[in-house]
Design an enzyme around this catalytic site. Structure first.
Site, PDB file in Angstrom:
ATOM      1  N   ASN A   1      43.268  36.723   2.899  1.00  0.00           N
ATOM      2  CA  ASN A   1      44.513  37.452   2.636  1.00  0.00           C
ATOM      3  C   ASN A   1      45.688  36.564   3.054  1.00  0.00           C
ATOM      4  OD1 ASN A   1      46.596  39.275   2.317  1.00  0.00           O
ATOM      5  ND2 ASN A   1      46.038  40.526   4.090  1.00  0.00           N
ATOM      6  N   TRP A   2      46.344  35.991   2.064  1.00  0.00           N
ATOM      7  CA  TRP A   2      47.456  35.087   2.358  1.00  0.00           C
ATOM      8  C   TRP A   2      48.713  35.818   2.814  1.00  0.00           C
ATOM      9  CZ3 TRP A   2      47.880  30.353  -1.470  1.00  0.00           C
ATOM     10  CH2 TRP A   2      46.742  29.544  -1.322  1.00  0.00           C
ATOM     11  N   LYS A   3      48.758  37.112   2.618  1.00  0.00           N
ATOM     12  CA  LYS A   3      49.948  37.899   2.972  1.00  0.00           C
ATOM     13  C   LYS A   3      51.181  37.282   2.294  1.00  0.00           C
ATOM     14  CE  LYS A   3      47.624  39.352   7.176  1.00  0.00           C
ATOM     15  NZ  LYS A   3      47.747  39.751   8.593  1.00  0.00           N
TER      16      LYS A   3
ATOM     17  N   HIS B   1      45.905  48.008   3.773  1.00  0.00           N
ATOM     18  CA  HIS B   1      46.025  47.133   4.942  1.00  0.00           C
ATOM     19  C   HIS B   1      46.997  47.768   5.934  1.00  0.00           C
ATOM     20  CE1 HIS B   1      46.928  43.608   7.405  1.00  0.00           C
ATOM     21  NE2 HIS B   1      45.835  43.057   6.909  1.00  0.00           N
TER      22      HIS B   1
ATOM     23  N   GLU C   1      49.335  46.652   7.560  1.00  0.00           N
ATOM     24  CA  GLU C   1      50.737  46.257   7.352  1.00  0.00           C
ATOM     25  C   GLU C   1      51.363  47.047   6.218  1.00  0.00           C
ATOM     26  OE1 GLU C   1      49.600  41.844   9.015  1.00  0.00           O
ATOM     27  OE2 GLU C   1      49.944  42.121   6.864  1.00  0.00           O
TER      28      GLU C   1
ATOM     29  N   GLU D   1      39.593  46.453  10.416  1.00  0.00           N
ATOM     30  CA  GLU D   1      40.551  45.546  11.045  1.00  0.00           C
ATOM     31  C   GLU D   1      41.246  46.253  12.203  1.00  0.00           C
ATOM     32  OE1 GLU D   1      42.036  42.116   8.304  1.00  0.00           O
ATOM     33  OE2 GLU D   1      43.187  43.921   7.890  1.00  0.00           O
TER      34      GLU D   1
ATOM     35  N   GLY E   1      46.349  38.952  13.731  1.00  0.00           N
ATOM     36  CA  GLY E   1      47.400  37.967  13.947  1.00  0.00           C
ATOM     37  C   GLY E   1      47.785  37.746  15.393  1.00  0.00           C
TER      38      GLY E   1
ATOM     39  N   SER F   1      41.764  38.053  13.511  1.00  0.00           N
ATOM     40  CA  SER F   1      41.728  36.732  14.147  1.00  0.00           C
ATOM     41  C   SER F   1      40.364  36.051  14.014  1.00  0.00           C
ATOM     42  CB  SER F   1      42.150  36.833  15.621  1.00  0.00           C
ATOM     43  OG  SER F   1      43.484  37.301  15.727  1.00  0.00           O
TER      44      SER F   1
ATOM     45  N   GLY G   1      42.942  36.382   7.702  1.00  0.00           N
ATOM     46  CA  GLY G   1      44.371  36.189   7.560  1.00  0.00           C
ATOM     47  C   GLY G   1      44.772  34.740   7.742  1.00  0.00           C
ATOM     48  N   GLY G   2      45.260  34.403   8.922  1.00  0.00           N
ATOM     49  CA  GLY G   2      45.814  33.071   9.175  1.00  0.00           C
ATOM     50  C   GLY G   2      44.883  31.918   8.843  1.00  0.00           C
TER      51      GLY G   2
END
Length: 254
Positions: free
Chosen positions: A19-21, A99, A101, A171, A177, A216, A237-238
């Site tokens: 997920n590049w967000k 998600h 977010e 999640e 993150g 993470s 994510g990251g």
């Protein structure tokens, strides 16, 4: 509640979704042209979910594509929204739904998340439906009731057959993150609870459901997390923004 699914793990192909967000660039897209070098696509389903404006840049990619959100509506005067058919037209097989977010930043309720997931399924997309609790919810002992309510919103709207066409991603919000990761044992316990709760709706659905962990996940901890019997891969994510790091995560799942 733990489910007796260890012996049936072979039926569930691992998934690793990046997920590049709201990150990425054309140059980063080019870097990912080598992502599948050394990754066994028969052993793990690899997905990249970039911002929608970069989907066309991935034309011809040797991994699957996914959107980051989808509308519960087909079309109309809904500025900024993206329909399931639009995502399909740009090569998407998957879409992230609900998600944390999106739930927090855009006020998406569990009811709306279920409606979006059903729209995706009925349109031919596989929704990756996110659920997860805050640190406060966990600390006051309401983790299971909170997750159960998020799952019940899905089962109240969909049949077991419909929901079997989805993927669940657990999640924990406190691990997204932050660099903090649930221990493999903590993650496994929650995944087992999720599978057990789904089993109260349908045993077949529960045993076949791919449940991903997100929070993470990186190359250094992926193998131990993915080795847990009820964890079927990850929503990343990251680490999905670094091609070599993400490749190692994919290899850990396969």
């Amino acid at each position: 509640m733990k489910s007796n699914t260890v012996g049936r793990r072979y039926m569930r192909k691992p998934i690793v979704a990046g997920n590049w967000k709201m990150n990425g660039s054309r140059s980063l897209v080019k870097e990912f042209s080598t992502l599948m070098d050394g990754v066994d696509s028969a052993a793990v389903e690899v997905i990249i979910c970039p911002p929608a404006c970069y989907l066309s840049e991935f034309a011809g990619a040797d991994f699957a594509l996914g959107g980051q959100t989808v509308s519960e509506l087909d079309n109309g005067a809904h500025t900024g929204d993206i329909s399931a058919q639009m995502l399909i037209e740009f090569g998407c097989k998957y879409v992230i739904v609900g998600h944390s977010e999106r739930r927090d930043d855009h006020g998406e309720t569990s009811k709306l998340v279920a409606e979006k997931a059903l729209k995706a399924i009925n349109s031919g997309l596989t929704p990756i439906i996110c659920i997860g609790e805050s640190l406060q919810t966990r600390e006051v002992g309401e983790l299971e009731s909170f997750l159960a309510a998020q799952l019940d919103a899905l089962t109240s709207l969909m049949s077991a057959e419909q929901l079997s066409k989805a993927v669940i991603a657990y999640e924990p919000i406190w691990a997204i993150g932050t660099g903090v990761t649930a221990t493999p044992e903590q993650a496994q316990d929650v995944h087992a609870f999720i599978r057990g709760h789904l089993a109260s709706f349908s045993e077949d659905l529960a045993s076949g459901m791919q449940i991903l962990y997100g929070g993470s996940v990186k190359a250094s901890n992926a193998k131990e997390l993915f080795a847990q019997p009820d964890i079927d891969g990850g929503l990343i994510g990251g680490a999905s923004l670094k091609v070599e790091e993400f490749r190692q995560v994919c290899q850990a799942a396969g």
